[in-house]
Design an enzyme around this catalytic site. Structure first.
Site, PDB file in Angstrom:
ATOM      1  N   ARG A  42       0.820  -1.218   0.000  1.00  0.00           N
ATOM      2  CA  ARG A  42       0.000   0.000   0.000  1.00  0.00           C
ATOM      3  C   ARG A  42       0.852   1.265   0.000  1.00  0.00           C
ATOM      4  O   ARG A  42       0.536   2.234  -0.671  1.00  0.00           O
ATOM      5  CB  ARG A  42      -0.964  -0.021   1.175  1.00  0.00           C
ATOM      6  N   ASP A 151     -17.293   6.219   8.769  1.00  0.00           N
ATOM      7  CA  ASP A 151     -16.032   5.484   8.606  1.00  0.00           C
ATOM      8  C   ASP A 151     -14.897   6.505   8.695  1.00  0.00           C
ATOM      9  O   ASP A 151     -15.086   7.682   8.363  1.00  0.00           O
ATOM     10  CB  ASP A 151     -15.996   4.781   7.247  1.00  0.00           C
TER      11      ASP A 151
HETATM   12  C1  LIG Z   1     -13.187  -4.498   6.982  1.00  0.00           C
HETATM   13  S1  LIG Z   1     -14.136  -3.010   6.922  1.00  0.00           S
HETATM   14  C2  LIG Z   1     -15.692  -3.554   7.605  1.00  0.00           C
HETATM   15  C3  LIG Z   1     -16.883  -2.959   6.885  1.00  0.00           C
HETATM   16  C4  LIG Z   1     -18.243  -3.422   7.381  1.00  0.00           C
HETATM   17  N1  LIG Z   1     -18.475  -3.014   8.741  1.00  0.00           N
HETATM   18  C5  LIG Z   1     -18.405  -4.906   7.218  1.00  0.00           C
HETATM   19  O1  LIG Z   1     -18.381  -5.625   8.226  1.00  0.00           O
HETATM   20  O2  LIG Z   1     -18.577  -5.382   6.092  1.00  0.00           O
HETATM   21  C6  LIG Z   1     -13.410  -2.072   8.268  1.00  0.00           C
HETATM   22  C7  LIG Z   1     -13.659  -0.587   8.172  1.00  0.00           C
HETATM   23  O3  LIG Z   1     -13.266   0.017   9.401  1.00  0.00           O
HETATM   24  C8  LIG Z   1     -12.767   1.293   9.112  1.00  0.00           C
HETATM   25  N2  LIG Z   1     -11.939   1.779  10.241  1.00  0.00           N
HETATM   26  C9  LIG Z   1     -10.703   1.371  10.628  1.00  0.00           C
HETATM   27  N3  LIG Z   1     -10.281   2.080  11.688  1.00  0.00           N
HETATM   28  C10 LIG Z   1     -11.277   2.946  12.008  1.00  0.00           C
HETATM   29  C11 LIG Z   1     -11.430   3.954  13.001  1.00  0.00           C
HETATM   30  N4  LIG Z   1     -10.480   4.219  13.907  1.00  0.00           N
HETATM   31  N5  LIG Z   1     -12.587   4.679  13.005  1.00  0.00           N
HETATM   32  C12 LIG Z   1     -13.566   4.421  12.093  1.00  0.00           C
HETATM   33  N6  LIG Z   1     -13.464   3.493  11.120  1.00  0.00           N
HETATM   34  C13 LIG Z   1     -12.338   2.752  11.078  1.00  0.00           C
HETATM   35  C14 LIG Z   1     -11.968   1.096   7.823  1.00  0.00           C
HETATM   36  O4  LIG Z   1     -11.770   2.297   7.116  1.00  0.00           O
HETATM   37  C15 LIG Z   1     -12.850   0.082   7.066  1.00  0.00           C
HETATM   38  O5  LIG Z   1     -13.690   0.709   6.134  1.00  0.00           O
END
Ligand SMILES: C[S@@+](CC[C@H](N)C(=O)[O-])C[C@H]1O[C@@H](n2cnc3c(N)ncnc32)[C@H](O)[C@@H]1O
Length: 281
Positions: A42, A151
């Site tokens: 990345r 997010d």
């Molecule tokens: C793997 S995705 C999960 C998406 C969805 N909740 C699902 O289960 O399909 C994880 C998400 O968490 C977000 N994320 C990571 N750290 C975060 C933070 N500190 N605050 C808010 N979002 C966060 C990432 O940007 C990503 O879009």
């Protein structure tokens, strides 16, 4: 240990540690040795995009302008994997059990609040919006139902807001629902499908870092916190569980991802289904 000899850039232990600390401080995400390859890929992309010569040069920029660089950097390192109706049992529980219950329980206020707290590119909140339509049916127009989708990653929030998905992303959705809630593009966009405005209008999309202050008041009837806690350490998870608990109505639901658990916070919730937890009344 990663062998960097054949690679375009060298990621020294010092730079790797700096980047891991930066991600942890900014987003709570823990990146250990096992994430080195992922980080390398990345960040190499970032270095190419920015026309830089090395990871060290990029680290120097991050050191010098931590705030200015944060959004771009965090967007580059988050993992955004998601899909429509991921972990289907959560949506079935809402449609068959929770929403019919709220239709009676919240009858006086006719108010329902739902939060998708790591919504990624929008598949989760749109699945929630469609499930709400399916459960409330014609009553929905008389109710005040709102879904908040947040997010940390501003790119995924922009994608979610647009609500346009490739055909391959929506193939698993039952035909009837696809026809009602997705509009096919025309001409060169025939492989693109846009979520209809009635479903989009239920949702407010915002960028929000879960570690920062939460500007909304709540309380929420349902909170989705799925597949994000796995990136955090136990201490951050406990800190967030307490905050989710305070944001939920008594009797409200917290949904976690398939490999997540409440750990030491379990006694404060009742386990009512697979990764479904209820705050006691
Ligand atoms: C793997 S995705 C999960 C998406 C969805 N909740 C699902 O289960 O399909 C994880 C998400 O968490 C977000 N994320 C990571 N750290 C975060 C933070 N500190 N605050 C808010 N979002 C966060 C990432 O940007 C990503 O879009």
């Amino acid at each position: 240990m990663t062998n960097n000899r054949d690679k375009a850039y060298q990621l020294s232990s010092q730079d790797f540690k700096f980047v891991c600390d930066y991600v942890y401080d900014a987003a709570g995400i823990v990146l250990g040795e096992s994430k080195r390859e992922m980080l390398y890929r990345r960040l190499s992309r970032v270095i190419r995009e920015r026309d830089l010569s090395s990871f060290t040069e990029y680290c120097q920029i991050l050191r010098k302008h931590p705030e200015r660089e944060q959004t771009y950097f965090i967007n580059a390192v988050t993992t955004n994997l998601t899909s429509f109706y991921r972990e289907k049992h959560h949506f079935e529980y809402l449609q068959n059990y929770e929403f019919p219950k709220l239709l009676t329980q919240n009858l006086a206020s006719k108010r329902v609040r739902i939060w998708s707290s790591a919504s990624s590119t929008g598949e989760e909140p749109y699945s929630l919006a469609i499930t709400t339509y399916e459960a409330f049916k014609s009553l929905l127009s008389q109710w005040d139902v709102k879904i908040l989708a947040t997010d940390i990653d501003s790119n995924v929030i922009a994608t979610a807001k647009a609500g346009v998905y490739d055909k391959t992303r929506i193939e698993g959705i039952p035909g009837q629902i696809r026809k009602r809630f997705f509009q096919q593009g025309t001409g060169n966009n025939r492989d693109k499908f846009k979520v209809v405005s009635s479903a989009r209008d239920l949702i407010t999309f915002k960028t929000l870092n879960l570690l920062h202050e939460w500007p909304m008041k709540g309380p929420f009837d349902v909170i989705f916190c799925r597949n994000v806690l796995i990136y955090f350490d136990k201490e951050t998870q406990l800190y967030l569980f307490e905050r989710y608990y305070n944001m939920l109505k008594p009797g409200g639901l917290l949904m976690l991802g398939h490999s997540e658990s409440l750990g030491a916070f379990q006694p404060y919730f009742e386990n009512v289904g697979r990764t479904i937890f209820r705050k006691p009344v």
